[in-house]
Design a protein around this motif. Structure first.
Motif, PDB file in Angstrom:
ATOM      1  N   MET A 252       4.487 -31.376  12.516  1.00 31.53           N
ATOM      2  CA  MET A 252       3.149 -31.716  12.028  1.00 31.53           C
ATOM      3  C   MET A 252       2.129 -30.862  12.766  1.00 31.53           C
ATOM      4  O   MET A 252       2.055 -30.892  13.989  1.00 31.53           O
ATOM      5  CB  MET A 252       2.865 -33.197  12.261  1.00 31.53           C
ATOM      6  N   ARG A 253       1.349 -30.087  12.019  1.00 30.37           N
ATOM      7  CA  ARG A 253       0.335 -29.222  12.630  1.00 30.37           C
ATOM      8  C   ARG A 253      -1.050 -29.777  12.384  1.00 30.37           C
ATOM      9  O   ARG A 253      -1.430 -30.055  11.246  1.00 30.37           O
ATOM     10  CB  ARG A 253       0.424 -27.793  12.093  1.00 30.37           C
ATOM     11  N   LEU A 254      -1.803 -29.930  13.463  1.00 26.45           N
ATOM     12  CA  LEU A 254      -3.189 -30.370  13.378  1.00 26.45           C
ATOM     13  C   LEU A 254      -4.115 -29.257  13.835  1.00 26.45           C
ATOM     14  O   LEU A 254      -3.742 -28.428  14.676  1.00 26.45           O
ATOM     15  CB  LEU A 254      -3.423 -31.612  14.251  1.00 26.45           C
ATOM     16  N   ASN A 276      -4.512 -36.020  20.339  1.00 28.82           N
ATOM     17  CA  ASN A 276      -3.661 -37.162  20.678  1.00 28.82           C
ATOM     18  C   ASN A 276      -3.852 -38.308  19.693  1.00 28.82           C
ATOM     19  O   ASN A 276      -2.891 -38.985  19.312  1.00 28.82           O
ATOM     20  CB  ASN A 276      -3.934 -37.620  22.108  1.00 28.82           C
ATOM     21  N   TYR A 277      -5.078 -38.527  19.271  1.00 29.62           N
ATOM     22  CA  TYR A 277      -5.357 -39.565  18.279  1.00 29.62           C
ATOM     23  C   TYR A 277      -4.628 -39.257  16.970  1.00 29.62           C
ATOM     24  O   TYR A 277      -3.977 -40.131  16.371  1.00 29.62           O
ATOM     25  CB  TYR A 277      -6.859 -39.661  18.040  1.00 29.62           C
ATOM     26  N   GLY A 278      -4.739 -38.016  16.522  1.00 31.45           N
ATOM     27  CA  GLY A 278      -4.103 -37.644  15.267  1.00 31.45           C
ATOM     28  C   GLY A 278      -2.594 -37.802  15.305  1.00 31.45           C
ATOM     29  O   GLY A 278      -1.989 -38.345  14.364  1.00 31.45           O
ATOM     30  N   TYR A 279      -1.970 -37.353  16.377  1.00 29.71           N
ATOM     31  CA  TYR A 279      -0.513 -37.436  16.458  1.00 29.71           C
ATOM     32  C   TYR A 279      -0.022 -38.870  16.674  1.00 29.71           C
ATOM     33  O   TYR A 279       1.062 -39.229  16.222  1.00 29.71           O
ATOM     34  CB  TYR A 279       0.004 -36.533  17.575  1.00 29.71           C
ATOM     35  N   ARG A 280      -0.794 -39.667  17.345  1.00 28.85           N
ATOM     36  CA  ARG A 280      -0.359 -41.036  17.614  1.00 28.85           C
ATOM     37  C   ARG A 280      -0.429 -41.916  16.374  1.00 28.85           C
ATOM     38  O   ARG A 280       0.446 -42.767  16.163  1.00 28.85           O
ATOM     39  CB  ARG A 280      -1.217 -41.641  18.723  1.00 28.85           C
ATOM     40  N   GLU A 283       1.052 -39.311  10.388  1.00 29.72           N
ATOM     41  CA  GLU A 283       2.233 -38.475  10.209  1.00 29.72           C
ATOM     42  C   GLU A 283       2.155 -37.769   8.870  1.00 29.72           C
ATOM     43  O   GLU A 283       1.508 -38.246   7.936  1.00 29.72           O
ATOM     44  CB  GLU A 283       3.519 -39.303  10.292  1.00 29.72           C
ATOM     45  N   THR A 284       2.808 -36.609   8.782  1.00 31.12           N
ATOM     46  CA  THR A 284       2.893 -35.859   7.546  1.00 31.12           C
ATOM     47  C   THR A 284       4.212 -36.201   6.870  1.00 31.12           C
ATOM     48  O   THR A 284       5.273 -36.091   7.480  1.00 31.12           O
ATOM     49  CB  THR A 284       2.811 -34.346   7.804  1.00 31.12           C
TER      50      THR A 284
END
Length: 393
Positions: A252-254, A276-280, A283-284
């Motif tokens: 997953m790329r942000l 960190n918020y996005g990955y936590r 999900e893609t």
């Protein structure tokens, strides 16, 4: 009349060739995003385009050295198109000289007038050392002068859909009318990653030595977070401290953009907080592969009795983490399919919802052609269709 087919979706597919964009509004599903001490900021999923966090993302702001992202993009485009080569030697002009008073107190590659420098070294000097002198040397070589190069920059910006950004010079030092937005910078970053991956790889390099001067990449997240592989920092008194960053974790790329923070430490910490918020909490999810059959309805008056249906392009969406099992899929198809049917004909649609929220919609197309049957077979099917319709009333 149309019929509706509902079924639950829980499919993990192979990697996709192309993505379709779907945005999830995550209110009441995930916590509120972190408080970010920046004038403007944005967090997106690079693969789907989904916006996870935003604040004043379309507010025009001075770009500072984030301008160099476009300079590097134009340069990569010229090299990959064959109009220039990384091995080309560029003679440094006095305008591009590191001692040009325009550059006083700014970041430099330390090139000298009259000397030849390769485009490859200048590219690293722009991306890693953030050299203002290197950008002018590249602009003059590729376009003749900075004004013409700025036209190239703006042409690429328009082509990418960066509708709220204007470039006046190649380096980002203050210039009247020169502005960017967080959303446009995220668009540019995604395009660099997608279109020129070999050039994008330079953004992950931590240092560059030229003319016996070693300089370190100002994106300190590269040394602190192994998932971060770019992109660019910027600072002027007018713009404050900015950082466009990209990271990849578990496929997953942000991409995050923070503009107008108060210090180099602040831009790093706020970026880390967004990532960190996005990955936590997100999900893609891979949805459909181009070869996946979604339905096989009956076909009348054809050489075969069924047709396989699917989506034209493979698809991914960004979802709140752990919600993929809650996806509901709705196929909207006509009651009757009649040959001939050509490969790729749009024959319906597929919609995915999460609760009351539509997260994906795309046409359903024929994955194979169905040729028309002979005269007597078509007559016989017409009779059967008439009888079927009679009893369905």
């Amino acid at each position: 009349m149309k019929r509706f087919v509902f079924f639950s979706l829980f499919i993990t597919m192979t990697s996709v060739a192309s993505a379709q964009v779907a945005t999830v509004k995550a209110a009441d599903i995930v916590p509120a995003p972190p408080q970010v001490a920046a004038e403007a900021y944005l967090l997106i999923d690079a693969d789907t385009g989904s916006v996870l966090v935003e604040h004043k993302a379309d507010e025009p702001m001075p770009p500072a050295s984030l301008t160099k992202m476009m300079t590097a993009y134009v340069m990569a485009s010229e090299i990959e198109s064959g109009r220039a080569s990384a091995d080309d030697m560029v003679t440094v002009s006095r305008n591009a000289w590191s001692q040009n008073p325009v550059f006083a107190g700014s970041s430099l590659m330390w090139i000298e007038p009259g000397k030849d420098v390769s485009l490859h070294d200048l590219e690293r000097g722009i991306i890693i050392s953030s050299g203002n002198d290197a950008t002018v040397a590249v602009a003059e070589y590729l376009a003749g002068n900075e004004e013409a190069f700025a036209d190239m920059m703006n042409g690429h910006a328009q082509a990418l859909g960066m509708t709220n950004s204007v470039f006046v010079n190649s380096h980002g030092l203050p210039a009247a009318g020169q502005v960017v937005t967080a959303r446009d910078l995220a668009t540019l970053a995604a395009a660099m990653i997608e279109n020129f991956p070999e050039h994008y790889a330079l953004y992950s390099e931590r240092e560059f030595t030229y003319n016996d001067i070693r300089q370190y990449n100002r994106n300190s997240l590269l040394r602190e977070d192994a998932s971060v592989d770019g992109i660019k920092t910027g600072y002027t008194r007018e713009s404050g401290y900015g950082l466009v960053a990209s990271a990849e974790r578990d496929g997953m790329r942000l991409i995050s953009v923070v503009l107008g923070t108060r210090s180099a430490t602040a831009r790093k910490n706020e970026t880390r907080s967004l990532l960190n918020y996005g990955y936590r909490f997100f999900e893609t999810v891979d949805l459909f592969d181009t070869a996946q059959v979604l339905a096989e309805p009956r076909v009348w008056k054809g050489l075969q009795q069924t047709v396989t249906l699917g989506v034209r392009d493979a698809a991914r969406v960004t979802l709140p983490r752990g919600q993929r099992e809650q996806l509901q899929t709705e196929l909207v198809l006509p009651d009757t399919f009649v040959a001939p049917i050509a490969l790729g004909d749009e024959l319906g649609s597929v919609r995915l919802t999460l609760g009351d929220e539509l997260v994906f919609e795309a046409p359903v197309v024929a994955l194979e052609p169905v040729e028309r049957a002979g005269f007597f077979a078509r007559i016989w099917d017409s009779i059967k269709m008439w009888v079927s319709a009679l009893f369905s009333v």
